[in-house]
Motif scaffolding. Structure first.
Motif, mmCIF file in Angstrom:
data_model
loop_
_atom_site.group_PDB
_atom_site.id
_atom_site.type_symbol
_atom_site.label_atom_id
_atom_site.label_comp_id
_atom_site.label_asym_id
_atom_site.label_seq_id
_atom_site.Cartn_x
_atom_site.Cartn_y
_atom_site.Cartn_z
ATOM 1 N N ILE A 10 1.452 24.968 -17.608
ATOM 2 C CA ILE A 10 1.053 25.964 -16.476
ATOM 3 C C ILE A 10 -0.205 25.372 -15.657
ATOM 4 C CG2 ILE A 10 0.395 28.189 -15.539
ATOM 5 C CD1 ILE A 10 2.340 29.354 -17.922
ATOM 6 N N THR A 11 -0.049 25.048 -14.526
ATOM 7 C CA THR A 11 -1.404 24.870 -13.955
ATOM 8 C C THR A 11 -1.879 25.860 -12.815
ATOM 9 O OG1 THR A 11 -0.336 23.445 -12.125
ATOM 10 C CG2 THR A 11 -0.826 22.279 -14.184
ATOM 11 N N GLY A 12 -2.755 25.490 -12.131
ATOM 12 C CA GLY A 12 -3.478 26.664 -10.942
ATOM 13 C C GLY A 12 -2.670 26.943 -9.974
ATOM 14 N N ALA A 13 -1.685 26.435 -9.563
ATOM 15 C CA ALA A 13 -0.913 26.718 -8.326
ATOM 16 C C ALA A 13 -0.314 28.074 -8.677
ATOM 17 C CB ALA A 13 0.271 25.760 -8.098
ATOM 18 N N THR A 14 0.066 28.652 -7.505
ATOM 19 C CA THR A 14 0.767 30.152 -8.047
ATOM 20 C C THR A 14 2.220 29.964 -8.497
ATOM 21 O OG1 THR A 14 1.313 32.318 -6.698
ATOM 22 C CG2 THR A 14 1.544 30.214 -5.402
ATOM 23 N N GLU A 126 3.217 24.580 -3.309
ATOM 24 C CA GLU A 126 2.242 24.380 -1.980
ATOM 25 C C GLU A 126 3.302 24.388 -0.798
ATOM 26 O OE1 GLU A 126 -0.761 24.823 -0.656
ATOM 27 O OE2 GLU A 126 -1.425 23.760 -2.162
ATOM 28 N N THR A 127 2.417 24.911 0.250
ATOM 29 C CA THR A 127 3.404 24.812 1.614
ATOM 30 C C THR A 127 2.118 25.277 2.539
ATOM 31 O OG1 THR A 127 5.074 25.733 2.726
ATOM 32 C CG2 THR A 127 3.827 27.268 1.532
ATOM 33 N N HIS A 133 0.793 14.882 -0.123
ATOM 34 C CA HIS A 133 1.544 15.608 -1.296
ATOM 35 C C HIS A 133 2.797 15.011 -1.399
ATOM 36 C CE1 HIS A 133 -0.809 19.497 -0.012
ATOM 37 N NE2 HIS A 133 -1.732 18.750 -0.914
ATOM 38 N N ILE A 134 3.556 14.532 -0.420
ATOM 39 C CA ILE A 134 4.679 14.223 -0.157
ATOM 40 C C ILE A 134 4.891 12.817 -0.782
ATOM 41 C CG2 ILE A 134 6.711 13.169 1.513
ATOM 42 C CD1 ILE A 134 5.720 15.573 3.216
ATOM 43 N N ARG A 135 3.828 11.901 -0.518
ATOM 44 C CA ARG A 135 3.759 10.503 -1.105
ATOM 45 C C ARG A 135 3.465 10.731 -2.696
ATOM 46 N NH1 ARG A 135 0.286 7.537 3.555
ATOM 47 N NH2 ARG A 135 2.258 6.997 4.793
ATOM 48 N N ASN A 136 2.711 11.449 -3.113
ATOM 49 C CA ASN A 136 2.642 11.881 -4.614
ATOM 50 C C ASN A 136 3.993 12.186 -5.154
ATOM 51 O OD1 ASN A 136 -0.023 11.059 -4.858
ATOM 52 N ND2 ASN A 136 -0.847 13.126 -4.405
ATOM 53 N N MET A 137 4.696 13.022 -4.707
ATOM 54 C CA MET A 137 5.851 13.682 -5.143
ATOM 55 C C MET A 137 6.777 12.395 -5.243
ATOM 56 S SD MET A 137 6.747 17.223 -3.377
ATOM 57 C CE MET A 137 5.399 18.500 -3.020
ATOM 58 N N ALA A 138 6.701 11.611 -4.047
ATOM 59 C CA ALA A 138 7.735 10.162 -4.240
ATOM 60 C C ALA A 138 7.378 9.208 -5.288
ATOM 61 C CB ALA A 138 7.804 9.572 -2.579
ATOM 62 N N THR A 139 5.908 9.055 -5.446
ATOM 63 C CA THR A 139 5.766 8.286 -6.562
ATOM 64 C C THR A 139 6.045 8.726 -7.670
ATOM 65 O OG1 THR A 139 3.579 7.713 -5.308
ATOM 66 C CG2 THR A 139 3.497 7.389 -7.747
ATOM 67 N N PRO A 149 10.822 21.897 -6.614
ATOM 68 C CA PRO A 149 9.958 22.975 -6.021
ATOM 69 C C PRO A 149 11.216 24.484 -6.391
ATOM 70 C CG PRO A 149 10.521 21.334 -4.471
ATOM 71 C CD PRO A 149 11.160 21.128 -5.534
ATOM 72 N N PRO A 150 10.495 25.492 -6.855
ATOM 73 C CA PRO A 150 10.958 26.746 -6.998
ATOM 74 C C PRO A 150 11.425 27.617 -5.891
ATOM 75 C CG PRO A 150 8.454 26.914 -7.484
ATOM 76 C CD PRO A 150 8.858 25.418 -6.979
ATOM 77 N N MET A 151 12.459 27.006 -5.300
ATOM 78 C CA MET A 151 13.057 27.843 -4.092
ATOM 79 C C MET A 151 14.029 28.612 -4.413
ATOM 80 S SD MET A 151 12.972 24.536 -1.675
ATOM 81 C CE MET A 151 11.482 23.575 -1.254
ATOM 82 N N PRO A 152 14.040 29.833 -3.957
ATOM 83 C CA PRO A 152 14.972 30.838 -4.375
ATOM 84 C C PRO A 152 16.228 30.529 -3.892
ATOM 85 C CG PRO A 152 13.400 32.035 -3.081
ATOM 86 C CD PRO A 152 13.163 30.467 -3.264
ATOM 87 N N ALA A 153 17.314 30.837 -4.666
ATOM 88 C CA ALA A 153 18.963 30.789 -3.752
ATOM 89 C C ALA A 153 19.107 32.143 -3.513
ATOM 90 C CB ALA A 153 19.840 30.266 -4.926
ATOM 91 N N PHE A 154 19.726 32.030 -2.267
ATOM 92 C CA PHE A 154 20.220 33.385 -1.836
ATOM 93 C C PHE A 154 21.563 33.930 -1.698
ATOM 94 C CE2 PHE A 154 16.263 32.286 0.089
ATOM 95 C CZ PHE A 154 15.665 33.363 -0.087
ATOM 96 N N TYR A 155 22.397 32.826 -2.157
ATOM 97 C CA TYR A 155 23.840 32.955 -2.493
ATOM 98 C C TYR A 155 24.172 34.231 -3.342
ATOM 99 C CZ TYR A 155 23.342 29.389 -6.046
ATOM 100 O OH TYR A 155 22.898 28.629 -6.911
ATOM 101 N N ASN A 156 23.537 34.301 -4.362
ATOM 102 C CA ASN A 156 23.664 35.378 -5.333
ATOM 103 C C ASN A 156 23.429 36.829 -4.859
ATOM 104 O OD1 ASN A 156 24.720 33.857 -7.313
ATOM 105 N ND2 ASN A 156 22.600 33.320 -8.114
#
Length: 190
Positions: A10-14, A126-127, A133-139, A149-156
């Motif tokens: 766990i790191t310091g991001a929300t 982060e947003t 950020h994008i380049r670091n993710m690509a790397t 990324p923890p993006m919620p699904a809404f289909y449920n």
């Protein structure tokens, strides 16, 4: 029988709730051994978001490591694990992982997971994202890591935060073969 080992950081991001919930789920799995570590900023987020102390979280793990414990078992490729999840992953930690900057046990353990060709899952929080950020993710993705990324699904069709967290946690833990039956309902089509 040797338990399967999974590292949860766990790191310091929300979003400390994701790492906490993963530890809770793994605790219920008899065949899994959870190795846990948290950054100093993660401790601050954990207290602010969940009202928890590091010591409370350490009780959920089988093994708890200190952030500066560079000689820990998980700092060596000879110590077999199924991989590692950083949930949530701050942009600082993402940058350290992307550039092999093993300045603490989180980035060192992530580096070991990548070099040993094990599964590394980063849950960046982060947003909006900037180009760095994008380049670091690509790397990290090019090196074999999974950016989740923890993006919620809404289909449920739920508006319960706990159900949204469980859906994300379930999907991540499934990547490692953890039994997550009942944690969430996968999409089965219309």
């Amino acid at each position: 029988m040797q338990k399967k080992r999974l590292i949860i950081a766990i790191t310091g991001a929300t979003g400390a709730v994701y790492g906490v919930r993963m530890l809770q789920v793994l605790r219920e799995q008899g065949e899994w051994e959870a190795h846990f570590l948290i950054s100093d900023a993660g401790v601050v987020s954990l207290k602010h978001e969940m009202g928890m102390k590091r010591s409370e979280l350490s009780e959920l793990a089988d093994v708890s490591h200190g952030i500066d414990e560079i000689g820990a078992s998980i700092a060596s490729g000879g110590f077999k694990t199924e991989g590692m999840v950083i949930a949530p992953c701050s942009m600082k930690t993402l940058a350290a992982v992307a550039h092999g900057f093993g300045d603490n046990l989180i980035s060192r353990a992530a580096d070991v997971v990548l070099k040993e060709r094990r599964r590394l899952v980063l849950m960046p929080r982060e947003t909006p994202l900037n180009l760095i950020h994008i380049r670091n993710m690509a790397t990290v993705a090019e090196a074999g890591g999974v950016i989740f990324p923890p993006m919620p699904a809404f289909y449920n069709k739920t508006d319960a935060l706990s159900a949204m967290v469980d859906e994300t946690v379930g999907r991540v833990l499934e990547l490692f073969g953890v039994n997550v039956e009942g944690l969430y309902k996968p999409w089965e089509g219309m």
